[in-house]
Write an enzyme that holds these catalytic residues in place. Structure first.
Site, PDB file in Angstrom:
ATOM      1  N   LYS A  98     -10.389  15.291  -2.836  1.00  0.00           N
ATOM      2  CA  LYS A  98      -8.681  14.477  -3.351  1.00  0.00           C
ATOM      3  C   LYS A  98      -8.862  13.627  -2.476  1.00  0.00           C
ATOM      4  CE  LYS A  98      -7.985  15.056   1.982  1.00  0.00           C
ATOM      5  NZ  LYS A  98      -6.409  16.289   3.035  1.00  0.00           N
ATOM      6  N   ARG A 138       2.949  22.482   9.311  1.00  0.00           N
ATOM      7  CA  ARG A 138       3.158  22.393   8.473  1.00  0.00           C
ATOM      8  C   ARG A 138       3.414  22.294   6.638  1.00  0.00           C
ATOM      9  NH1 ARG A 138      -2.060  17.988   7.339  1.00  0.00           N
ATOM     10  NH2 ARG A 138      -2.821  19.797   6.623  1.00  0.00           N
ATOM     11  N   TYR A 188      -0.537 -18.023   2.427  1.00  0.00           N
ATOM     12  CA  TYR A 188       0.833 -18.408   3.009  1.00  0.00           C
ATOM     13  C   TYR A 188       1.236 -17.585   4.435  1.00  0.00           C
ATOM     14  CZ  TYR A 188       1.596 -16.178  -1.781  1.00  0.00           C
ATOM     15  OH  TYR A 188       1.651 -16.162  -3.534  1.00  0.00           O
ATOM     16  N   MET A 206      -2.119 -10.529  -2.445  1.00  0.00           N
ATOM     17  CA  MET A 206      -2.020  -9.633  -2.997  1.00  0.00           C
ATOM     18  C   MET A 206      -3.490  -8.931  -3.505  1.00  0.00           C
ATOM     19  SD  MET A 206       0.404  -8.450  -6.480  1.00  0.00           S
ATOM     20  CE  MET A 206       1.873  -8.208  -5.253  1.00  0.00           C
TER      21      MET A 206
END
Length: 374
Positions: free
Chosen positions: A36, A134, A269, A317
Protein backbone atom coordinates in the site's frame (compact mmCIF):
# COMPACT_ATOMS: atom_id res chain seq x y z
CA UNK A 1 17.53 8.70 -16.28
CA UNK A 2 19.72 9.20 -13.21
CA UNK A 3 21.34 12.24 -14.80
CA UNK A 4 17.95 13.74 -15.68
CA UNK A 5 16.48 13.34 -12.20
CA UNK A 6 17.98 15.80 -9.69
CA UNK A 7 16.85 13.50 -6.88
CA UNK A 8 16.23 9.77 -6.89
CA UNK A 9 15.51 6.86 -4.62
CA UNK A 10 17.68 3.87 -5.42
CA UNK A 11 15.75 0.70 -4.54
CA UNK A 12 17.84 -2.41 -3.92
CA UNK A 13 16.50 -5.73 -5.10
CA UNK A 14 19.25 -7.58 -3.26
CA UNK A 15 18.14 -6.00 0.03
CA UNK A 16 14.51 -6.90 -0.71
CA UNK A 17 15.44 -10.54 -1.26
CA UNK A 18 17.52 -10.53 1.92
CA UNK A 19 14.55 -9.25 3.90
CA UNK A 20 12.33 -11.98 2.43
CA UNK A 21 14.88 -14.56 3.61
CA UNK A 22 14.80 -13.06 7.12
CA UNK A 23 10.99 -13.23 7.15
CA UNK A 24 10.99 -16.86 6.13
CA UNK A 25 13.28 -17.64 9.05
CA UNK A 26 10.57 -16.29 11.37
CA UNK A 27 7.49 -18.01 9.97
CA UNK A 28 6.19 -20.93 7.94
CA UNK A 29 2.96 -19.10 7.14
CA UNK A 30 2.07 -17.73 3.73
CA UNK A 31 3.29 -14.19 3.09
CA UNK A 32 1.07 -11.32 1.97
CA UNK A 33 3.36 -8.49 0.88
CA UNK A 34 1.86 -5.18 1.96
CA UNK A 35 2.47 -2.73 -0.89
CA UNK A 36 0.00 0.00 0.00
CA UNK A 37 0.90 3.70 -0.20
CA UNK A 38 2.96 3.18 -3.35
CA UNK A 39 4.88 0.33 -1.79
CA UNK A 40 5.63 2.40 1.32
CA UNK A 41 7.00 5.03 -1.01
CA UNK A 42 9.29 2.61 -2.87
CA UNK A 43 7.17 2.15 -6.01
CA UNK A 44 4.25 -0.25 -5.91
CA UNK A 45 4.67 -1.85 -9.31
CA UNK A 46 8.36 -2.50 -8.70
CA UNK A 47 7.86 -4.06 -5.27
CA UNK A 48 4.84 -6.07 -6.44
CA UNK A 49 6.84 -7.56 -9.28
CA UNK A 50 9.77 -8.43 -7.03
CA UNK A 51 7.39 -10.03 -4.52
CA UNK A 52 5.81 -12.14 -7.25
CA UNK A 53 9.23 -13.23 -8.52
CA UNK A 54 10.20 -14.13 -4.93
CA UNK A 55 7.28 -16.56 -4.77
CA UNK A 56 4.80 -14.33 -2.90
CA UNK A 57 1.38 -14.58 -4.53
CA UNK A 58 -0.58 -12.36 -2.10
CA UNK A 59 -0.45 -8.57 -2.12
CA UNK A 60 -2.20 -6.21 0.27
CA UNK A 61 -3.25 -2.66 -0.60
CA UNK A 62 -5.31 -0.54 1.74
CA UNK A 63 -7.48 1.42 -0.68
CA UNK A 64 -9.56 -0.26 -3.34
CA UNK A 65 -8.47 2.33 -5.91
CA UNK A 66 -4.85 1.31 -5.29
CA UNK A 67 -5.75 -2.31 -5.89
CA UNK A 68 -7.66 -1.57 -9.08
CA UNK A 69 -4.74 0.45 -10.44
CA UNK A 70 -2.20 -2.27 -9.66
CA UNK A 71 -4.37 -4.95 -11.22
CA UNK A 72 -3.99 -3.20 -14.58
CA UNK A 73 -0.31 -4.15 -14.68
CA UNK A 74 -0.12 -6.96 -12.12
CA UNK A 75 -2.60 -9.43 -13.57
CA UNK A 76 -1.41 -12.49 -11.64
CA UNK A 77 -1.64 -13.41 -7.98
CA UNK A 78 -4.08 -12.44 -5.25
CA UNK A 79 -4.79 -8.86 -4.16
CA UNK A 80 -6.66 -7.88 -1.00
CA UNK A 81 -8.11 -4.38 -0.47
CA UNK A 82 -9.76 -3.20 2.73
CA UNK A 83 -10.57 0.52 2.56
CA UNK A 84 -13.43 1.85 0.47
CA UNK A 85 -16.54 3.98 0.90
CA UNK A 86 -20.19 3.32 0.12
CA UNK A 87 -20.77 3.43 -3.62
CA UNK A 88 -17.32 2.05 -4.52
CA UNK A 89 -16.95 0.15 -7.76
CA UNK A 90 -17.31 -3.31 -6.23
CA UNK A 91 -18.44 -4.88 -9.48
CA UNK A 92 -15.19 -3.91 -11.18
CA UNK A 93 -13.22 -5.24 -8.20
CA UNK A 94 -15.04 -8.58 -8.35
CA UNK A 95 -14.56 -8.85 -12.11
CA UNK A 96 -10.85 -8.14 -11.70
CA UNK A 97 -10.50 -10.84 -9.05
CA UNK A 98 -9.69 -8.53 -6.16
CA UNK A 99 -10.43 -9.89 -2.69
CA UNK A 100 -12.40 -7.53 -0.45
CA UNK A 101 -12.35 -7.11 3.29
CA UNK A 102 -15.82 -6.96 4.80
CA UNK A 103 -16.33 -5.43 8.23
CA UNK A 104 -19.76 -3.77 8.14
CA UNK A 105 -23.30 -4.62 7.18
CA UNK A 106 -23.48 -2.00 4.42
CA UNK A 107 -20.36 -3.54 2.85
CA UNK A 108 -21.98 -6.99 2.79
CA UNK A 109 -25.09 -5.52 1.18
CA UNK A 110 -23.26 -3.54 -1.53
CA UNK A 111 -20.72 -6.25 -2.33
CA UNK A 112 -23.48 -8.86 -2.56
CA UNK A 113 -25.42 -6.66 -4.97
CA UNK A 114 -22.31 -6.15 -7.08
CA UNK A 115 -21.66 -9.89 -7.16
CA UNK A 116 -25.18 -10.57 -8.37
CA UNK A 117 -24.75 -7.95 -11.09
CA UNK A 118 -21.44 -9.37 -12.24
CA UNK A 119 -22.52 -12.99 -12.11
CA UNK A 120 -19.39 -13.88 -10.14
CA UNK A 121 -18.87 -14.68 -6.48
CA UNK A 122 -17.13 -11.96 -4.47
CA UNK A 123 -14.06 -13.23 -2.62
CA UNK A 124 -14.31 -11.80 0.89
CA UNK A 125 -12.24 -11.69 4.10
CA UNK A 126 -14.31 -11.09 7.24
CA UNK A 127 -12.70 -8.36 9.36
CA UNK A 128 -13.19 -8.61 13.12
CA UNK A 129 -12.34 -5.90 15.63
CA UNK A 130 -10.15 -7.60 18.25
CA UNK A 131 -8.99 -4.41 19.93
CA UNK A 132 -7.93 -1.71 17.48
CA UNK A 133 -11.40 -0.10 17.61
CA UNK A 134 -10.79 0.99 14.05
CA UNK A 135 -12.59 -1.38 11.75
CA UNK A 136 -14.32 -4.73 11.55
CA UNK A 137 -17.30 -6.42 13.16
CA UNK A 138 -17.72 -6.54 16.91
CA UNK A 139 -17.47 -10.08 18.29
CA UNK A 140 -21.11 -10.02 19.30
CA UNK A 141 -22.18 -9.42 15.70
CA UNK A 142 -20.28 -12.35 14.24
CA UNK A 143 -22.78 -15.19 14.80
CA UNK A 144 -25.36 -13.37 12.67
CA UNK A 145 -22.70 -12.27 10.15
CA UNK A 146 -21.49 -15.84 9.63
CA UNK A 147 -25.05 -17.12 9.17
CA UNK A 148 -25.62 -14.40 6.56
CA UNK A 149 -22.42 -15.05 4.60
CA UNK A 150 -23.00 -18.81 4.79
CA UNK A 151 -26.32 -18.30 3.03
CA UNK A 152 -24.70 -15.99 0.47
CA UNK A 153 -21.94 -18.53 -0.14
CA UNK A 154 -24.53 -21.29 -0.63
CA UNK A 155 -26.15 -19.15 -3.32
CA UNK A 156 -22.82 -18.51 -5.04
CA UNK A 157 -22.83 -14.79 -4.18
CA UNK A 158 -19.69 -14.78 -2.02
CA UNK A 159 -16.71 -17.00 -1.36
CA UNK A 160 -15.44 -16.66 2.20
CA UNK A 161 -11.66 -16.74 1.82
CA UNK A 162 -10.34 -15.20 5.02
CA UNK A 163 -10.89 -14.10 8.58
CA UNK A 164 -8.59 -11.35 9.77
CA UNK A 165 -7.80 -8.61 12.23
CA UNK A 166 -4.95 -6.30 13.21
CA UNK A 167 -2.76 -6.16 16.32
CA UNK A 168 -2.53 -2.85 18.16
CA UNK A 169 0.44 -3.29 20.53
CA UNK A 170 2.53 -6.08 19.00
CA UNK A 171 5.60 -3.84 18.68
CA UNK A 172 5.48 -2.77 22.34
CA UNK A 173 7.71 -4.62 24.82
CA UNK A 174 4.96 -4.14 27.39
CA UNK A 175 2.13 -5.02 25.04
CA UNK A 176 2.02 -8.80 25.51
CA UNK A 177 -1.13 -8.71 27.64
CA UNK A 178 -2.98 -6.71 24.98
CA UNK A 179 -1.76 -9.06 22.25
CA UNK A 180 -2.86 -12.10 24.26
CA UNK A 181 -6.30 -10.54 24.66
CA UNK A 182 -6.53 -9.89 20.93
CA UNK A 183 -5.51 -13.46 20.15
CA UNK A 184 -8.24 -14.70 22.51
CA UNK A 185 -10.81 -12.56 20.72
CA UNK A 186 -9.61 -13.78 17.35
CA UNK A 187 -9.94 -17.36 18.56
CA UNK A 188 -13.50 -16.58 19.61
CA UNK A 189 -14.18 -15.27 16.11
CA UNK A 190 -12.81 -18.51 14.65
CA UNK A 191 -15.05 -20.49 17.00
CA UNK A 192 -18.11 -18.55 15.79
CA UNK A 193 -17.15 -19.41 12.20
CA UNK A 194 -16.87 -23.11 13.07
CA UNK A 195 -20.19 -23.07 14.92
CA UNK A 196 -21.85 -21.55 11.87
CA UNK A 197 -20.25 -24.11 9.58
CA UNK A 198 -18.29 -21.48 7.64
CA UNK A 199 -15.02 -22.86 6.36
CA UNK A 200 -12.20 -20.28 6.50
CA UNK A 201 -9.30 -20.88 4.14
CA UNK A 202 -6.93 -18.23 5.55
CA UNK A 203 -6.84 -16.76 9.04
CA UNK A 204 -4.43 -13.82 9.24
CA UNK A 205 -3.63 -11.56 12.16
CA UNK A 206 0.08 -10.70 12.24
CA UNK A 207 1.77 -7.77 10.50
CA UNK A 208 5.49 -7.05 10.85
CA UNK A 209 5.64 -6.83 14.65
CA UNK A 210 3.55 -9.96 15.09
CA UNK A 211 5.80 -11.85 12.71
CA UNK A 212 8.92 -10.84 14.63
CA UNK A 213 7.78 -11.10 18.22
CA UNK A 214 4.54 -13.11 18.51
CA UNK A 215 4.71 -16.46 16.75
CA UNK A 216 1.30 -17.52 18.07
CA UNK A 217 -0.27 -14.82 15.87
CA UNK A 218 0.99 -16.26 12.58
CA UNK A 219 -1.94 -18.56 11.72
CA UNK A 220 -2.22 -19.36 7.97
CA UNK A 221 -0.84 -16.12 6.54
CA UNK A 222 1.11 -13.08 7.76
CA UNK A 223 1.18 -9.57 6.34
CA UNK A 224 4.73 -8.12 6.36
CA UNK A 225 4.93 -4.39 5.68
CA UNK A 226 7.77 -2.26 7.06
CA UNK A 227 10.11 -5.25 7.43
CA UNK A 228 9.92 -5.89 3.68
CA UNK A 229 11.50 -2.49 3.19
CA UNK A 230 14.28 -3.19 5.67
CA UNK A 231 13.17 -1.30 8.77
CA UNK A 232 11.98 -2.37 12.19
CA UNK A 233 8.42 -1.70 13.35
CA UNK A 234 9.98 -0.52 16.62
CA UNK A 235 13.64 0.57 16.39
CA UNK A 236 13.71 1.12 20.16
CA UNK A 237 13.09 -2.60 20.62
CA UNK A 238 15.40 -3.79 17.83
CA UNK A 239 16.74 -1.94 14.82
CA UNK A 240 16.38 -3.26 11.32
CA UNK A 241 20.12 -3.90 11.32
CA UNK A 242 19.81 -5.88 14.57
CA UNK A 243 17.11 -8.00 12.95
CA UNK A 244 19.24 -8.78 9.89
CA UNK A 245 17.20 -6.50 7.64
CA UNK A 246 18.61 -4.02 5.15
CA UNK A 247 16.90 -0.84 4.00
CA UNK A 248 15.96 -0.98 0.32
CA UNK A 249 16.11 2.74 -0.26
CA UNK A 250 19.04 5.09 -0.65
CA UNK A 251 17.74 8.62 -1.21
CA UNK A 252 20.17 10.85 -3.04
CA UNK A 253 20.23 14.17 -4.87
CA UNK A 254 22.64 16.29 -6.87
CA UNK A 255 24.05 19.60 -5.67
CA UNK A 256 22.88 22.30 -8.08
CA UNK A 257 24.74 25.34 -6.71
CA UNK A 258 27.41 26.27 -4.18
CA UNK A 259 28.26 29.59 -2.60
CA UNK A 260 31.20 30.62 -0.41
CA UNK A 261 29.97 33.01 2.28
CA UNK A 262 31.45 35.04 5.14
CA UNK A 263 30.20 35.13 8.75
CA UNK A 264 26.88 36.85 9.39
CA UNK A 265 24.97 35.55 6.35
CA UNK A 266 21.36 34.49 6.91
CA UNK A 267 20.17 31.33 5.17
CA UNK A 268 16.72 30.52 3.74
CA UNK A 269 13.34 31.86 4.90
CA UNK A 270 13.34 33.67 8.19
CA UNK A 271 17.12 33.45 8.59
CA UNK A 272 16.75 30.75 11.23
CA UNK A 273 20.44 30.05 10.65
CA UNK A 274 23.16 32.68 10.35
CA UNK A 275 26.73 31.70 9.51
CA UNK A 276 29.34 32.33 12.20
CA UNK A 277 32.45 31.65 10.07
CA UNK A 278 33.58 31.55 6.44
CA UNK A 279 32.08 28.47 4.86
CA UNK A 280 30.52 26.94 1.76
CA UNK A 281 26.82 26.43 1.31
CA UNK A 282 25.30 24.04 -1.22
CA UNK A 283 21.76 23.85 -2.58
CA UNK A 284 19.99 20.47 -2.76
CA UNK A 285 16.98 20.38 -5.16
CA UNK A 286 14.33 18.67 -3.02
CA UNK A 287 12.00 20.07 -0.39
CA UNK A 288 8.80 19.50 1.48
CA UNK A 289 6.85 19.10 -1.78
CA UNK A 290 8.98 15.98 -2.25
CA UNK A 291 8.42 14.73 1.29
CA UNK A 292 11.52 16.19 2.93
CA UNK A 293 9.96 17.18 6.22
CA UNK A 294 10.12 20.88 7.02
CA UNK A 295 10.68 19.76 10.59
CA UNK A 296 14.18 18.68 9.44
CA UNK A 297 15.18 22.34 9.17
CA UNK A 298 18.38 23.01 11.16
CA UNK A 299 18.13 19.54 12.72
CA UNK A 300 19.46 16.96 10.29
CA UNK A 301 22.46 16.36 8.12
CA UNK A 302 23.16 14.58 4.86
CA UNK A 303 26.25 12.80 3.58
CA UNK A 304 28.40 14.87 1.22
CA UNK A 305 31.84 13.68 0.14
CA UNK A 306 31.74 11.03 2.89
CA UNK A 307 31.18 13.67 5.58
CA UNK A 308 28.10 14.81 7.43
CA UNK A 309 26.82 18.11 6.04
CA UNK A 310 24.20 19.80 8.25
CA UNK A 311 20.99 21.30 6.87
CA UNK A 312 21.17 25.06 7.36
CA UNK A 313 18.00 27.10 7.53
CA UNK A 314 14.44 26.22 6.66
CA UNK A 315 13.61 23.39 4.25
CA UNK A 316 11.71 25.03 1.36
CA UNK A 317 9.12 23.57 -0.98
CA UNK A 318 11.63 22.54 -3.64
CA UNK A 319 15.10 22.82 -2.09
CA UNK A 320 17.19 23.13 1.03
CA UNK A 321 20.67 24.33 1.89
CA UNK A 322 23.52 22.41 3.51
CA UNK A 323 26.90 23.47 4.84
CA UNK A 324 29.44 21.42 2.89
CA UNK A 325 32.96 22.90 2.58
CA UNK A 326 34.07 20.46 -0.14
CA UNK A 327 30.91 20.42 -2.23
CA UNK A 328 30.75 21.25 -5.93
CA UNK A 329 27.80 21.53 -8.29
CA UNK A 330 27.05 18.05 -9.62
CA UNK A 331 28.17 16.24 -6.48
CA UNK A 332 25.82 13.56 -5.24
CA UNK A 333 24.70 13.78 -1.64
CA UNK A 334 22.85 11.05 0.29
CA UNK A 335 19.97 12.02 2.54
CA UNK A 336 19.51 8.57 4.07
CA UNK A 337 20.25 4.97 3.28
CA UNK A 338 21.22 1.60 4.77
CA UNK A 339 22.92 1.74 8.17
CA UNK A 340 25.83 -0.43 7.08
CA UNK A 341 26.85 2.13 4.44
CA UNK A 342 27.57 4.79 7.05
CA UNK A 343 24.67 7.03 6.06
CA UNK A 344 22.04 8.47 8.32
CA UNK A 345 19.07 6.12 8.20
CA UNK A 346 15.34 6.66 7.91
CA UNK A 347 15.26 5.82 11.62
CA UNK A 348 17.68 8.71 12.28
CA UNK A 349 15.49 11.07 10.26
CA UNK A 350 12.39 9.88 12.10
CA UNK A 351 13.97 10.37 15.51
CA UNK A 352 15.17 13.88 14.71
CA UNK A 353 11.83 14.95 13.23
CA UNK A 354 9.63 13.40 15.92
CA UNK A 355 7.91 10.83 13.71
CA UNK A 356 8.25 7.16 12.71
CA UNK A 357 10.31 5.55 9.95
CA UNK A 358 7.15 4.63 8.00
CA UNK A 359 6.38 8.31 7.47
CA UNK A 360 9.85 9.13 6.14
CA UNK A 361 9.32 6.75 3.21
CA UNK A 362 5.62 7.31 2.63
CA UNK A 363 5.98 11.10 2.36
CA UNK A 364 8.29 10.92 -0.67
CA UNK A 365 6.62 12.54 -3.65
CA UNK A 366 6.39 11.57 -7.33
CA UNK A 367 9.12 14.01 -8.47
CA UNK A 368 11.68 11.69 -6.91
CA UNK A 369 12.48 8.96 -9.41
CA UNK A 370 12.41 5.40 -8.06
CA UNK A 371 15.25 3.50 -9.69
CA UNK A 372 15.78 -0.25 -9.16
CA UNK A 373 19.35 -1.33 -8.54
CA UNK A 374 20.84 -4.76 -8.01
Amino acid sequence: MMNQAPARALISRRAFEQNIDVLRQHTDAKLMAIVKANGYGHGVELIAQWAWEAGIDWLGLAQLNEALALRQTHTHGHILAWIYAPGANFQRAIEQNIDLSVGSQWAIDEISAAARASGRAARIHIKVDTGMTRGGFDLGDLPDVFEQVKALARDGIVEVVGLWSHLSCADDRNGDAVTDQQVARFEQARAYARQAGVDIELCHLAASAGILWHRKTHYDMVRPGIVLYGLSPNPARASGHDLGLEALMTLEADVILTRDVPPGVGVSYGHTFVTDHHTRLAVVPVGYADGILRHASDKLSVTANDQQAPIRGVVCMDQFVIEAPQAQAGDTIVLFGPANNGYLTADDWAQKTDTINYEIFCHLGPRIARIPVE
